[in-house]
Design an enzyme around this catalytic site. Structure first.
Site, PDB file in Angstrom:
ATOM      1  CD  GLU A 112      -2.835  -0.602   2.677  1.00 61.05           C
ATOM      2  OE1 GLU A 112      -2.229  -0.230   3.694  1.00 61.05           O
ATOM      3  OE2 GLU A 112      -4.036  -0.903   2.684  1.00 61.05           O
ATOM      4  CB  ILE A 113       1.910   3.974  -1.834  1.00 62.25           C
ATOM      5  CG1 ILE A 113       3.135   3.070  -1.997  1.00 62.25           C
ATOM      6  CG2 ILE A 113       2.333   5.448  -1.696  1.00 62.25           C
ATOM      7  CD1 ILE A 113       4.023   3.409  -3.185  1.00 62.25           C
TER       8      ILE A 113
END
Ligand code: GDP
Ligand code: MN
Length: 390
Positions: free
Chosen positions: A277-278
């Protein structure tokens, strides 16, 4: 699903095409890698750090925050520092953010967990796994070591990046006003989340939220048989058992399920695979996300079922965000254990038509072969272009 096509084509484009030299000309974002891990996972963590350093962070030097519900031992801490020149912080998770909250009855929860173990639900019988999923759903962004950051990139043990990432994804996310980025979307195991969608829909309904176009990504377009929830079925208002609650009832009332919220809607089990995830921390820290988490948490579903943080993040995004807020990192070559995403072949870094298309499941032997190939692969010799797939 149609909504994912929207992410891919209408509202979201690959950030950079054909870039060769790492672009470090701009100042860094206020961001860090976040790694939750146990001491015994050191080897897997080293593999992950080596990979992200080699393909990205040797140019960008983003800091790391390692979190653990126990103390990291000195071997873990010292070893990690050998693999990066970036700042590294190690944090312990307060028991308040891990394990049973004080408003549930641990006896009932433990029984529920044991039952999931008997039913051979994946990780269902592991109390610590439930705690981990709840931590990543409602607490990691509240950890004191993350307070100074606005963005994070999640890393897990035993992941691998195949391609050089030659731009700063945080800056691109900021520039294009994105909130949440993923690289793999998969289907959840049904038996881990029997009631998750009821509560997520109820949240949407109770707060008068109308879809901004992303919710549909998680809805089975035409259910074979619409779910029927008769008004007099006691299970229907509170499908999860009320006995789990204890203590001050005002602090622990179960969320109500609105029948109309469910009409004709069924979860298609799709979710962003959250081991990558960013994302923007302010979204998780928003009142809306907190309300969502509280509603889900109060149901007991993190214990009586085995709700993962991936479907939680995804359904929250579905309720609160629009396709334009999401970025699909279609150009990142990424593997976590048995599932990988490979971008379309270089040089153009064209985007695949759907995240499902470029996903491959690998057996042990194939994985070894692939590892050898990528480990010996020299991106400079291979025209210096990010990623190639075989
Ligand atoms: P999977 O990816 O769903 O198979 O689950 P993992 O075992 O990889 O767990 C997901 C993440 O949570 C990884 O970063 C693990 O290191 C971490 N994790 C899982 N359980 C625990 C735990 O009990 N304690 C700590 N400190 N980390 C955990
Ligand atoms: Mn994992």
């Amino acid at each position: 699903p149609p909504a994912i096509r929207k992410i891919s084509e209408e509202h979201d484009k690959v950030f950079v095409t054909g870039c060769l030299e790492p672009d470090t000309s701009q100042p860094r974002a206020n961001a860090a890698f976040v790694v939750l891990a146990r001491n015994k996972e050191l080897d897997g963590v080293i593999q992950s750090v080596k990979s992200i350093e080699r393909h990205f962070n040797r140019w960008y030097h983003y800091p790391y925050v390692f979190l653990n519900d126990a103390d990291f031992n000195s071997t873990f801490k010292e070893t990690i520092q050998n693999y990066t020149s970036s700042p590294v912080e190690f944090g312990k998770i307060d028991p308040k953010m891990w394990g049973f909250p004080d408003w549930i009855d641990p006896k009932v929860a433990k029984e529920g967990i044991a039952k999931q173990g008997d039913q051979a639900i994946m990780y269902g019988g592991m109390e610590s796994y439930h705690a981990m999923c709840r931590f990543y759903s409602g607490f990691f962004y509240k950890h004191e070591l993350l307070a100074k950051y606005e963005w994070y990139w999640r890393l897990e043990p035993e992941i691998k990046y195949f391609c050089d990432i030659t731009y700063d994804p945080f800056l691109k996310m900021i520039e294009s006003n994105k909130t949440y980025g993923f690289t793999i979307a998969v289907k959840e195991l049904k038996e881990t989340v029997p009631n998750i969608f009821r509560y997520a829909s109820a949240y949407k309904r109770v707060n008068n939220l109308t879809s901004q176009g992303l919710w549909e990504m998680f809805v089975e377009p035409q259910p074979e048989k619409p779910e029927e929830l008769p008004e007099d079925d006691p299970n229907y208002k509170h499908p999860l058992p009320e006995e789990i609650l204890r203590g001050d009832p005002s602090r622990a009332s179960l969320p109500t399920i609105d029948p109309e919220a469910m009409e004709g809607e069924k979860y298609n089990m799709c979710h962003f695979w959250s081991n990558f995830e960013i994302a923007k921390l302010s979204w998780f820290r928003s009142q809306e996300y907190e309300d969502f988490f509280q509603m889900m948490d109060r149901s007991g579903g993190f214990w009586m079922e085995r709700w993962g943080d991936a479907p939680i993040h995804s359904l929250a995004a579905g309720a609160l965000l629009a396709p334009r807020d999401i970025h699909y990192f279609r150009d990142f070559g990424y593997r976590h254990t048995t599932i990988q995403h490979c971008p379309a072949n270089a040089p153009a870094r064209q985007m695949p038509r759907s995240p499902f298309l470029e996903k491959t499941t690998l057996d042990e032997k194939k994985r070894k072969e692939e590892d050898e190939y990528w480990d010996s692969w020299d991106p400079v010799k291979e025209n210096g272009v990010g990623c190639r797939c075989r």
